[in-house]
Write an enzyme that holds these catalytic residues in place. Sequence first.
Site, PDB file in Angstrom:
ATOM      1  N   ASN A  10       0.869  -1.179   0.000  1.00 14.03           N
ATOM      2  CA  ASN A  10       0.000   0.000   0.000  1.00 14.03           C
ATOM      3  C   ASN A  10       0.907   1.231   0.000  1.00 14.03           C
ATOM      4  O   ASN A  10       1.497   1.562   1.018  1.00 14.03           O
ATOM      5  CB  ASN A  10      -0.887  -0.022   1.256  1.00 14.03           C
ATOM      6  CG  ASN A  10      -1.676   1.268   1.427  1.00 14.03           C
ATOM      7  OD1 ASN A  10      -1.795   2.062   0.499  1.00 14.03           O
ATOM      8  ND2 ASN A  10      -2.207   1.473   2.624  1.00 14.03           N
ATOM      9  N   TRP A  11       0.996   1.873  -1.152  1.00 11.87           N
ATOM     10  CA  TRP A  11       1.917   3.018  -1.273  1.00 11.87           C
ATOM     11  C   TRP A  11       1.341   4.304  -0.694  1.00 11.87           C
ATOM     12  O   TRP A  11       2.026   5.317  -0.641  1.00 11.87           O
ATOM     13  CB  TRP A  11       2.306   3.215  -2.742  1.00 11.87           C
ATOM     14  CG  TRP A  11       3.417   2.305  -3.174  1.00 11.87           C
ATOM     15  CD1 TRP A  11       3.802   1.138  -2.584  1.00 11.87           C
ATOM     16  CD2 TRP A  11       4.300   2.493  -4.294  1.00 11.87           C
ATOM     17  NE1 TRP A  11       4.863   0.588  -3.259  1.00 11.87           N
ATOM     18  CE2 TRP A  11       5.185   1.398  -4.315  1.00 11.87           C
ATOM     19  CE3 TRP A  11       4.415   3.463  -5.291  1.00 11.87           C
ATOM     20  CZ2 TRP A  11       6.182   1.255  -5.281  1.00 11.87           C
ATOM     21  CZ3 TRP A  11       5.394   3.326  -6.258  1.00 11.87           C
ATOM     22  CH2 TRP A  11       6.274   2.232  -6.246  1.00 11.87           C
ATOM     23  N   LYS A  12       0.074   4.275  -0.316  1.00 10.78           N
ATOM     24  CA  LYS A  12      -0.566   5.477   0.247  1.00 10.78           C
ATOM     25  C   LYS A  12      -0.333   6.669  -0.683  1.00 10.78           C
ATOM     26  O   LYS A  12      -0.350   6.517  -1.900  1.00 10.78           O
ATOM     27  CB  LYS A  12      -0.052   5.733   1.666  1.00 10.78           C
ATOM     28  CG  LYS A  12      -0.076   4.472   2.537  1.00 10.78           C
ATOM     29  CD  LYS A  12       0.153   4.748   3.984  1.00 10.78           C
ATOM     30  CE  LYS A  12       0.258   3.449   4.731  1.00 10.78           C
ATOM     31  NZ  LYS A  12       0.145   3.599   6.167  1.00 10.78           N
ATOM     32  N   HIS A  93      -9.451   1.294   4.712  1.00  7.63           N
ATOM     33  CA  HIS A  93      -8.198   1.455   5.463  1.00  7.63           C
ATOM     34  C   HIS A  93      -8.450   2.400   6.646  1.00  7.63           C
ATOM     35  O   HIS A  93      -9.221   3.348   6.541  1.00  7.63           O
ATOM     36  CB  HIS A  93      -7.114   2.024   4.536  1.00  7.63           C
ATOM     37  CG  HIS A  93      -5.750   1.977   5.150  1.00  7.63           C
ATOM     38  ND1 HIS A  93      -5.330   2.889   6.096  1.00  7.63           N
ATOM     39  CD2 HIS A  93      -4.714   1.116   4.975  1.00  7.63           C
ATOM     40  CE1 HIS A  93      -4.094   2.589   6.461  1.00  7.63           C
ATOM     41  NE2 HIS A  93      -3.701   1.514   5.798  1.00  7.63           N
ATOM     42  N   GLU A  95      -6.804   4.751   7.797  1.00  7.21           N
ATOM     43  CA  GLU A  95      -6.543   6.172   7.521  1.00  7.21           C
ATOM     44  C   GLU A  95      -7.754   6.808   6.843  1.00  7.21           C
ATOM     45  O   GLU A  95      -8.063   7.976   7.075  1.00  7.21           O
ATOM     46  CB  GLU A  95      -5.261   6.301   6.671  1.00  7.21           C
ATOM     47  CG  GLU A  95      -4.026   6.021   7.520  1.00  7.21           C
ATOM     48  CD  GLU A  95      -2.813   5.529   6.763  1.00  7.21           C
ATOM     49  OE1 GLU A  95      -2.769   5.602   5.528  1.00  7.21           O
ATOM     50  OE2 GLU A  95      -1.877   5.052   7.444  1.00  7.21           O
ATOM     51  N   GLU A 163      -5.411  -4.888  10.590  1.00  7.35           N
ATOM     52  CA  GLU A 163      -4.380  -3.875  10.782  1.00  7.35           C
ATOM     53  C   GLU A 163      -4.641  -3.109  12.077  1.00  7.35           C
ATOM     54  O   GLU A 163      -5.450  -2.155  12.093  1.00  7.35           O
ATOM     55  CB  GLU A 163      -4.388  -2.893   9.616  1.00  7.35           C
ATOM     56  CG  GLU A 163      -4.109  -3.521   8.275  1.00  7.35           C
ATOM     57  CD  GLU A 163      -3.533  -2.493   7.310  1.00  7.35           C
ATOM     58  OE1 GLU A 163      -2.423  -2.716   6.823  1.00  7.35           O
ATOM     59  OE2 GLU A 163      -4.187  -1.465   7.069  1.00  7.35           O
ATOM     60  N   GLY A 169       2.624   2.176  10.719  1.00  3.96           N
ATOM     61  CA  GLY A 169       3.609   3.248  10.585  1.00  3.96           C
ATOM     62  C   GLY A 169       4.339   3.602  11.862  1.00  3.96           C
ATOM     63  O   GLY A 169       5.033   4.617  11.919  1.00  3.96           O
ATOM     64  N   SER A 208       3.418  -2.217  10.280  1.00  4.93           N
ATOM     65  CA  SER A 208       4.867  -2.256  10.522  1.00  4.93           C
ATOM     66  C   SER A 208       5.509  -3.599  10.177  1.00  4.93           C
ATOM     67  O   SER A 208       6.517  -3.978  10.779  1.00  4.93           O
ATOM     68  CB  SER A 208       5.198  -1.859  11.974  1.00  4.93           C
ATOM     69  OG  SER A 208       4.808  -0.510  12.193  1.00  4.93           O
ATOM     70  N   GLY A 229       2.830  -1.121   4.262  1.00  5.46           N
ATOM     71  CA  GLY A 229       2.918   0.274   3.851  1.00  5.46           C
ATOM     72  C   GLY A 229       4.353   0.682   3.581  1.00  5.46           C
ATOM     73  O   GLY A 229       4.897   0.465   2.492  1.00  5.46           O
ATOM     74  N   GLY A 230       5.006   1.254   4.583  1.00  4.59           N
ATOM     75  CA  GLY A 230       6.341   1.834   4.412  1.00  4.59           C
ATOM     76  C   GLY A 230       7.361   0.901   3.778  1.00  4.59           C
ATOM     77  O   GLY A 230       8.186   1.340   2.963  1.00  4.59           O
TER      78      GLY A 230
HETATM   79  C1  PEP Z   1      -0.780   0.173   6.070  1.00  6.97           C
HETATM   80  O1  PEP Z   1      -0.987   1.367   6.132  1.00  6.97           O
HETATM   81  O2  PEP Z   1      -1.576  -0.566   5.467  1.00  6.97           O
HETATM   82  C2  PEP Z   1       0.420  -0.346   6.716  1.00  6.97           C
HETATM   83  C3  PEP Z   1       0.433  -1.594   7.069  1.00  6.97           C
HETATM   84  O3  PEP Z   1       1.440   0.545   6.917  1.00  6.97           O
HETATM   85  P1  PEP Z   1       2.883   0.229   7.570  1.00  6.97           P
HETATM   86  O4  PEP Z   1       3.358  -1.079   6.983  1.00  6.97           O
HETATM   87  O5  PEP Z   1       3.746   1.377   7.152  1.00  6.97           O
HETATM   88  O6  PEP Z   1       2.687   0.121   9.033  1.00  6.97           O
END
Ligand code: PEP
Length: 248
Positions: A10-12, A93, A95, A163, A169, A208, A229-230
């Site tokens: 997920n590149w957001k 999600h 967010e 999640e 994050g 994470s 994500g990251g």
């Molecule tokens: C996400 O936002 O779906 C996610 C899992 O982010 P991160 O891996 O950066 O915690």
Amino acid sequence: MANRKYIVGNWKMNGLREQLSDVADIASIAENHKDVDVAICPPVTLIALATETVPGFAIGAQDCHFASNGAHTGCLSAAMIREAGATMTILGHSERRADQHEIDADVKAKAEAVHAAGLGAIICVGETEEERDAGQAIDVVCGQLEGSFPDDADAGWLTIAYEPVWAIGTGRVPEASDVEEMHAAIRSKLSALMGDGADAVRILYGGSMNGGNASELLAVPNVDGGLVGGASLTGEKFGPIIEAAAAA
Ligand code: PEP
């Protein structure tokens, strides 16, 4: 039988044209691990470009509207993201639930619209830290799942991502035993909601996940993959997660 692992990036709100080379790097790593399903969900501006850069590699969106068209300024329908080249989309999600005030009923309607358009969906659920501290995590997550659950659910197109909001994050990851407990609760809720097909619905862990912790997380019962994500933005970071899934 265990489900095929599914690793989704997920590149957001990250990525311009110059990051298409990262999509290409990731696709070539995925090419070497055909026993794992891999997808990247870049910003919508890169969907068509990414599918041209890596034909055949799974590209998804991060959201779509539940309506098929109309007066919804700034929004995109399922048919629009499909036409751009997406084969699936993330929905609900945390967010978006927080920033855009999405509620379970929105997520359910979006999932049904996505399925009607012939796309896959990953529905996200997860508790806040306050809810976990109050001992409400399982009730909150199962409640979100029930409220967001589409009428026509089927493992062929639907995936669930657990999640925990406090793990996204932050570099913090739940204990493996907590992930196991939650994924078992989600599996059992899926059985109650849809009966026989529940075992084949993949349940991803997200929050994470990185190359250092992926092996442990992906070995937890009922963890069928990861939403990342990251650590999904480059082949260097995402590659070890794909490799961990292949070895799991
Ligand atoms: C996400 O936002 O779906 C996610 C899992 O982010 P991160 O891996 O950066 O915690």
